[in-house]
Scaffold this active site. Structure first.
Site, PDB file in Angstrom:
ATOM      1  N   SER A  21       0.839  -1.216   0.000  1.00  0.00           N
ATOM      2  CA  SER A  21       0.000   0.000   0.000  1.00  0.00           C
ATOM      3  C   SER A  21       0.871   1.261   0.000  1.00  0.00           C
ATOM      4  O   SER A  21       0.500   2.273  -0.588  1.00  0.00           O
ATOM      5  CB  SER A  21      -0.979  -0.007   1.175  1.00  0.00           C
ATOM      6  OG  SER A  21      -0.294   0.104   2.402  1.00  0.00           O
ATOM      7  N   ASN A  22       2.040   1.199   0.617  1.00  0.00           N
ATOM      8  CA  ASN A  22       2.962   2.345   0.531  1.00  0.00           C
ATOM      9  C   ASN A  22       3.505   2.487  -0.891  1.00  0.00           C
ATOM     10  O   ASN A  22       3.684   3.603  -1.373  1.00  0.00           O
ATOM     11  CB  ASN A  22       4.117   2.201   1.523  1.00  0.00           C
ATOM     12  CG  ASN A  22       3.725   2.667   2.914  1.00  0.00           C
ATOM     13  OD1 ASN A  22       3.504   3.854   3.141  1.00  0.00           O
ATOM     14  ND2 ASN A  22       3.614   1.724   3.837  1.00  0.00           N
ATOM     15  N   MET A  95      10.904  -7.000   3.960  1.00  0.00           N
ATOM     16  CA  MET A  95      11.159  -7.770   5.180  1.00  0.00           C
ATOM     17  C   MET A  95      12.549  -8.418   5.239  1.00  0.00           C
ATOM     18  O   MET A  95      12.770  -9.353   6.019  1.00  0.00           O
ATOM     19  CB  MET A  95      10.078  -8.840   5.357  1.00  0.00           C
ATOM     20  CG  MET A  95       8.676  -8.269   5.473  1.00  0.00           C
ATOM     21  SD  MET A  95       8.525  -7.003   6.755  1.00  0.00           S
ATOM     22  CE  MET A  95       8.484  -8.062   8.198  1.00  0.00           C
ATOM     23  N   ILE A  97      16.748  -7.661   5.770  1.00  0.00           N
ATOM     24  CA  ILE A  97      17.687  -6.645   6.253  1.00  0.00           C
ATOM     25  C   ILE A  97      18.857  -6.571   5.276  1.00  0.00           C
ATOM     26  O   ILE A  97      19.515  -7.585   5.005  1.00  0.00           O
ATOM     27  CB  ILE A  97      18.162  -6.979   7.685  1.00  0.00           C
ATOM     28  CG1 ILE A  97      16.948  -6.934   8.620  1.00  0.00           C
ATOM     29  CG2 ILE A  97      19.241  -5.999   8.145  1.00  0.00           C
ATOM     30  CD1 ILE A  97      17.226  -7.397  10.030  1.00  0.00           C
ATOM     31  N   LEU A  98      19.089  -5.395   4.726  1.00  0.00           N
ATOM     32  CA  LEU A  98      20.161  -5.229   3.737  1.00  0.00           C
ATOM     33  C   LEU A  98      21.514  -5.168   4.442  1.00  0.00           C
ATOM     34  O   LEU A  98      21.636  -4.573   5.521  1.00  0.00           O
ATOM     35  CB  LEU A  98      19.919  -3.958   2.928  1.00  0.00           C
ATOM     36  CG  LEU A  98      18.640  -3.979   2.084  1.00  0.00           C
ATOM     37  CD1 LEU A  98      18.321  -2.586   1.549  1.00  0.00           C
ATOM     38  CD2 LEU A  98      18.738  -4.991   0.945  1.00  0.00           C
ATOM     39  N   ASN A 112      13.611   4.338   4.412  1.00  0.00           N
ATOM     40  CA  ASN A 112      12.711   3.299   4.924  1.00  0.00           C
ATOM     41  C   ASN A 112      11.560   3.973   5.658  1.00  0.00           C
ATOM     42  O   ASN A 112      11.716   5.063   6.206  1.00  0.00           O
ATOM     43  CB  ASN A 112      13.463   2.381   5.897  1.00  0.00           C
ATOM     44  CG  ASN A 112      12.587   1.257   6.426  1.00  0.00           C
ATOM     45  OD1 ASN A 112      11.760   0.704   5.681  1.00  0.00           O
ATOM     46  ND2 ASN A 112      12.735   0.918   7.691  1.00  0.00           N
ATOM     47  N   HIS A 114       8.945   3.169   8.818  1.00  0.00           N
ATOM     48  CA  HIS A 114       8.834   2.238   9.940  1.00  0.00           C
ATOM     49  C   HIS A 114       7.603   2.617  10.772  1.00  0.00           C
ATOM     50  O   HIS A 114       7.398   3.798  11.072  1.00  0.00           O
ATOM     51  CB  HIS A 114      10.106   2.314  10.787  1.00  0.00           C
ATOM     52  CG  HIS A 114      10.117   1.330  11.907  1.00  0.00           C
ATOM     53  ND1 HIS A 114      10.373  -0.016  11.698  1.00  0.00           N
ATOM     54  CD2 HIS A 114       9.873   1.474  13.228  1.00  0.00           C
ATOM     55  CE1 HIS A 114      10.287  -0.650  12.857  1.00  0.00           C
ATOM     56  NE2 HIS A 114       9.987   0.223  13.798  1.00  0.00           N
ATOM     57  N   ASP A 150      16.896   0.173  11.608  1.00  0.00           N
ATOM     58  CA  ASP A 150      15.965   1.250  11.987  1.00  0.00           C
ATOM     59  C   ASP A 150      16.641   2.366  12.804  1.00  0.00           C
ATOM     60  O   ASP A 150      16.038   2.926  13.726  1.00  0.00           O
ATOM     61  CB  ASP A 150      14.773   0.676  12.781  1.00  0.00           C
ATOM     62  CG  ASP A 150      13.986  -0.340  11.967  1.00  0.00           C
ATOM     63  OD1 ASP A 150      13.909  -0.187  10.734  1.00  0.00           O
ATOM     64  OD2 ASP A 150      13.431  -1.286  12.555  1.00  0.00           O
TER      65      ASP A 150
END
Ligand code: GRF
Length: 193
Positions: A21-22, A95, A97-98, A112, A114, A150
């Site tokens: 949706s984003n 989902m 993590i880079l 990102n 959050h 994050d």
């Protein structure tokens, strides 16, 4: 609504894993004249991601990347980003993590979104944790991605009031509605600096 062709805009890739949706709200924003970005590529680790339909609807190139081997997956993504001259990556419910290596090898910005008021509640189950702690507010944050989860520089946040009757689901819905406004606002802020 004024639409623009997007030829001079900042080429952007959106990474998703689920509903998207984003992604949808970013695509709609990208079509406005005032938007500094165009969405040129969608990357997912999940071939069943519902959000992929937005790529089909809006005729945006999609790449499904198998993450069984993260190193190989990230190399493939970096190649795609280079090939498509991508200058901005927007993580939107991605989902995975880079790695630090990926982040330093991509010569552009990575953002990102959050679903909490960072630095509170990094990681998963943010709504549950905010409710358990009896917080009065939660919200969402757009930040620059660095190698700590994050934890990168915060661009913008939006507070959302928690009501007594809220459940993790109802809170998630209220916050998601704000996320759809906050991500475009944060992009405008970054590129008008
Ligand atoms: C959003 O709440 C986002 O903040 C989080 O994952 C959710 C993705 O939702 N990282 P959607 O796929 O954009 O609908």
């Amino acid at each position: 609504m004024v639409l623009s062709t997007g030829t001079n805009k900042i080429k952007t890739a959106v990474f998703i894993s689920g509903t998207g949706s984003n992604l949808e709200s970013l695509i709609k924003f990208s079509k406005l004249n005032k938007s500094p970005i165009s969405i040129n590529l969608i990357i997912t680790n999940n071939k069943l991601a519902k959000g992929l339909k937005h790529g089909t609807i809006f005729k945006i190139q999609k790449k499904i990347i198998n993450f069984t081997n993260k190193n190989v997956a990230e190399k493939k993504i970096l190649l795609e980003l280079k090939k498509n001259k991508i200058e901005l990556v927007c993580l939107a419910g991605f989902m995975k993590i880079l790695s630090k290596n990926f982040i330093t090898n991509f010569k552009g910005k990575i953002l990102n979104i959050h679903p909490s008021l960072l630095p509170k509640y990094k990681g998963l189950n943010t709504h549950q944790r905010a409710l358990e702690n009896k917080d009065k507010y939660s919200g969402c944050t757009v930040h620059i991605v660095n190698s700590k989860l994050d934890s990168g520089k915060i661009i913008l946040q939006k507070r959302v009031k928690i009501l007594k009757k809220d459940t993790p689901d109802s809170l998630a819905k209220k916050i998601l509605a704000q996320e759809h406004k906050l991500y475009p606002k944060a992009i405008l802020k970054i590129f008008s600096l």
